[in-house]
Scaffold this active site. Sequence first.
Site, PDB file in Angstrom:
ATOM      1  N   HIS A  82      39.692 -27.647  80.243  1.00 38.54           N
ATOM      2  CA  HIS A  82      39.852 -29.040  80.665  1.00 38.54           C
ATOM      3  C   HIS A  82      41.330 -29.379  80.816  1.00 38.54           C
ATOM      4  O   HIS A  82      42.183 -28.568  80.487  1.00 38.54           O
ATOM      5  CB  HIS A  82      39.161 -30.003  79.695  1.00 38.54           C
ATOM      6  CG  HIS A  82      39.738 -30.017  78.323  1.00 38.54           C
ATOM      7  ND1 HIS A  82      39.460 -29.053  77.383  1.00 38.54           N
ATOM      8  CD2 HIS A  82      40.595 -30.878  77.731  1.00 38.54           C
ATOM      9  CE1 HIS A  82      40.121 -29.331  76.270  1.00 38.54           C
ATOM     10  NE2 HIS A  82      40.815 -30.431  76.455  1.00 38.54           N
ATOM     11  N   GLN A 137      47.305 -31.877  72.063  1.00 40.25           N
ATOM     12  CA  GLN A 137      46.041 -31.263  72.431  1.00 40.25           C
ATOM     13  C   GLN A 137      46.147 -29.750  72.595  1.00 40.25           C
ATOM     14  O   GLN A 137      45.159 -29.046  72.544  1.00 40.25           O
ATOM     15  CB  GLN A 137      45.473 -31.892  73.708  1.00 40.25           C
ATOM     16  CG  GLN A 137      45.100 -33.344  73.530  1.00 40.25           C
ATOM     17  CD  GLN A 137      44.190 -33.552  72.340  1.00 40.25           C
ATOM     18  OE1 GLN A 137      43.074 -33.066  72.309  1.00 40.25           O
ATOM     19  NE2 GLN A 137      44.663 -34.273  71.336  1.00 40.25           N
ATOM     20  N   HIS A 162      44.284 -32.663  80.324  1.00 36.46           N
ATOM     21  CA  HIS A 162      44.642 -34.002  79.841  1.00 36.46           C
ATOM     22  C   HIS A 162      45.751 -34.514  80.750  1.00 36.46           C
ATOM     23  O   HIS A 162      46.765 -33.830  80.929  1.00 36.46           O
ATOM     24  CB  HIS A 162      45.172 -33.957  78.405  1.00 36.46           C
ATOM     25  CG  HIS A 162      44.119 -33.663  77.398  1.00 36.46           C
ATOM     26  ND1 HIS A 162      43.467 -34.651  76.705  1.00 36.46           N
ATOM     27  CD2 HIS A 162      43.598 -32.500  76.964  1.00 36.46           C
ATOM     28  CE1 HIS A 162      42.596 -34.106  75.886  1.00 36.46           C
ATOM     29  NE2 HIS A 162      42.655 -32.794  76.016  1.00 36.46           N
ATOM     30  N   TYR A 206      49.955 -37.749  71.795  1.00 33.26           N
ATOM     31  CA  TYR A 206      48.543 -37.371  71.701  1.00 33.26           C
ATOM     32  C   TYR A 206      48.216 -36.263  72.700  1.00 33.26           C
ATOM     33  O   TYR A 206      47.593 -35.266  72.355  1.00 33.26           O
ATOM     34  CB  TYR A 206      47.648 -38.591  71.965  1.00 33.26           C
ATOM     35  CG  TYR A 206      46.194 -38.222  72.147  1.00 33.26           C
ATOM     36  CD1 TYR A 206      45.386 -37.971  71.045  1.00 33.26           C
ATOM     37  CD2 TYR A 206      45.651 -38.088  73.413  1.00 33.26           C
ATOM     38  CE1 TYR A 206      44.063 -37.605  71.205  1.00 33.26           C
ATOM     39  CE2 TYR A 206      44.325 -37.721  73.587  1.00 33.26           C
ATOM     40  CZ  TYR A 206      43.535 -37.488  72.478  1.00 33.26           C
ATOM     41  OH  TYR A 206      42.233 -37.108  72.651  1.00 33.26           O
TER      42      TYR A 206
END
Length: 129
Positions: free
Chosen positions: A25, A92, A27, A88
């Site tokens: 994935h 990840q 971000h 944040y």
Amino acid sequence: MKELIQSIAAENHFEVIEMEIMPDHVHLLLEVDPQFGIHKAVKTIKGKTSRILRQEFHWLTTKLPTLWTNSYFCSTVGGAPLGIVKQYIESQKTSQSLWTNSYFCSTVGGAPLGIVKQYIESQKTSQRK
């Protein structure tokens, strides 16, 4: 992948403020003109990256039915300092994967990160079932 996404953003006049590419994935922290829209930005990124990567790596067309799913999570971050959101996203890299082929994307301008935390917790719960 990072260069590809940056290029797509520049072509479409939105800004990638922060980005982390994970094995399954991505971000993104994006700044998108409301007239262009976050949905169109995500759709453009997914569509163009899929087309280009499948052209370059033909085996992707034979092994996977689609490169990306239609789903993504999006939240505005106007209630949280931008530095915290960047931190944040950067963190990840060391976190365990929670989403499969999904985007976390944010536009600068509205609700707090509590929504993101709730979503993450719900994913942990649903994966345990």
